[in-house]
Write an enzyme that holds these catalytic residues in place. Sequence first.
Site, short mmCIF file in Angstrom:
data_model
loop_
_atom_site.label_atom_id
_atom_site.label_comp_id
_atom_site.label_asym_id
_atom_site.label_seq_id
_atom_site.Cartn_x
_atom_site.Cartn_y
_atom_site.Cartn_z
N TYR A 48 0.92 -1.12 -0.13
CA TYR A 48 -0.07 -0.11 0.06
C TYR A 48 1.05 0.97 -0.23
O TYR A 48 1.86 1.58 1.06
CB TYR A 48 -0.77 0.35 1.14
CG TYR A 48 -1.98 1.01 1.11
CD1 TYR A 48 -2.83 1.29 0.86
CD2 TYR A 48 -1.99 2.12 2.32
CE1 TYR A 48 -4.06 2.16 1.09
CE2 TYR A 48 -2.07 3.50 2.14
CZ TYR A 48 -3.89 3.89 1.72
OH TYR A 48 -4.43 4.62 1.65
N ASP B 210 9.54 3.16 -0.60
CA ASP B 210 8.05 3.54 0.61
C ASP B 210 8.81 3.40 1.77
O ASP B 210 8.19 2.54 2.54
CB ASP B 210 7.29 3.08 -0.44
CG ASP B 210 5.98 3.84 0.92
OD1 ASP B 210 6.41 4.67 1.81
OD2 ASP B 210 4.69 3.64 0.58
N LYS C 31 4.42 9.55 8.59
CA LYS C 31 4.13 8.07 9.60
C LYS C 31 5.50 9.96 10.85
O LYS C 31 5.47 10.90 11.23
CB LYS C 31 4.24 7.43 9.88
CG LYS C 31 3.37 6.86 8.85
CD LYS C 31 3.40 5.47 9.13
CE LYS C 31 2.08 5.06 8.58
NZ LYS C 31 0.91 4.96 8.53
N1 PLP Z 1 3.13 3.91 1.71
C1 PLP Z 1 2.38 3.18 3.26
C2 PLP Z 1 3.78 2.27 3.12
C3 PLP Z 1 2.11 3.47 4.29
O1 PLP Z 1 2.30 2.73 5.21
C4 PLP Z 1 1.01 4.26 4.06
C5 PLP Z 1 -0.12 4.38 4.78
O2 PLP Z 1 -0.23 3.44 5.78
C6 PLP Z 1 1.02 5.09 3.18
C7 PLP Z 1 2.11 5.45 2.13
C8 PLP Z 1 0.16 6.58 2.97
O3 PLP Z 1 0.21 7.91 3.71
P1 PLP Z 1 -0.40 8.77 4.65
O4 PLP Z 1 -1.74 7.84 5.24
O5 PLP Z 1 0.49 9.58 5.56
O6 PLP Z 1 -0.85 8.86 3.01
#
Ligand code: PLP
Length: 444
Positions: A149, A250, A278
């Site tokens: 994700y 990511d 985060k």
């Molecule tokens: N990338 C990863 C690996 C994530 O775990 C998340 C959210 O949990 C995101 C991107 C998206 O981040 P946000 O919820 O701050 O938009």
Amino acid sequence: MSSTPSFSTSRSGALFERAKAVMPGGVNSPVRAFRSVGGVPRFIASAQGAYLTDADGQRYIDYIGSWGPMILGHDHPAVREAVAGALGSGTSFGAPNEREVELAELVTRLTGAERVRFVSSGTEATMSALRLARGFTGRKYIVKFRGNYHGHADGLLVEAGSGLMTNAEGALGAAAPSSAGVPEEYAALTLVLDYNDPAALDALMGSRGQDIAAVIFEPVVGNAGVLIPTPEFLAALHRVRDHGTLLIADEVMTGFRLSLNGATGLLGLRPDLRCWGKIIGGGLPVGAYGGRAEVMEFVSPQGPVYQAGTLSGNPLAMAAGLATLRELEARPGLYAELGEYTARLATGLREAAEAAGVPVSINRLGSMLTVFFQDAPDGSVARYADAARSDTAAFAAWFQGMLARGVYWAPSQFESIFTSAAHGDAELNATLQAAAQAFQGVQS
Ligand code: PLP
């Protein structure tokens, strides 16, 4: 064991009813709605250290940590003071400020990225990094992995992990695109492969490498439950660069969590670009992307790839991020301590599950952990399809047993839990005691 007020009379229950009347599903982010585990989501009134307190005054040991950011524990004094200090100087300027320079200097020093751009969420970070990769390479296609994700940008909602795996309507194995409202034409530009399948990645790059702008991946997956990359898969990921394709790690979840330099530092990665979120905001809304200067200089106003944000570099958010990263840097032993706590948690959970005769398979790296409810050796769940074999009804029963005993686990089989610096022996013992009883309540 703490008693849970009945849902109909609880304040959380009443708040949920009010929330559903004015917000879709009563929540502002789907997994919070408890759809896959049932029951009423707890409305949280306050958080301190390793604990959440809900609107009914029930306390829970928190294993979500706001889905990752709260690595220092809730309401950490350094973060609170930094935000309070910033508050007196105004909350948003829409103009450059010193704190964003300080945080950019700190992030580049800790990670080796040469340039960084702050945004306000992980979604913005990955979306922007992919636009940048397309702008830099002049190519259209991107590759992502099943069950990873990367936020909810249109082209990334393709076989995209937990929220979509456990949504009651979404069901497992949803076809691409995995959300209504994403035109097939967008989804068609996203090529999806299995995680931990180096041969498939090599084959795709061999046939279509010249069309692929970027390969984006979770260096340790949290969003299908924890999946750990094999060395062979990591090697194949690095080979994509031979095709002029950018490698985007990511690190929204893993950044500053698995080490001060995230999974990149822990696993020896060499990505062209990285995305953060985060922890980088210490509990306030911050995301970022960064990497090699040559690529990052393509971002506006320096380069032709447009990206902007009214609240980007917000002074309160920068202050929280700075305080958090400075605290992490000042405590070099912390990552080992987090790993040790979480390893003891894994061992205790395995023993408790065995005593109750409940088959589980545990994946853990550092302070990330998932208990998959299935009969497989620990560490063997490696791909989305493996994770998807889990018994979600058994997980839901165990989750409810934990919640009733004052432990707030992630309300989905397909999530990582996160431990924090505020979790200690008392929390570990209480968690394992609750877990032992909760396992006894699972029908296997
Ligand atoms: N990338 C990863 C690996 C994530 O775990 C998340 C959210 O949990 C995101 C991107 C998206 O981040 P946000 O919820 O701050 O938009």
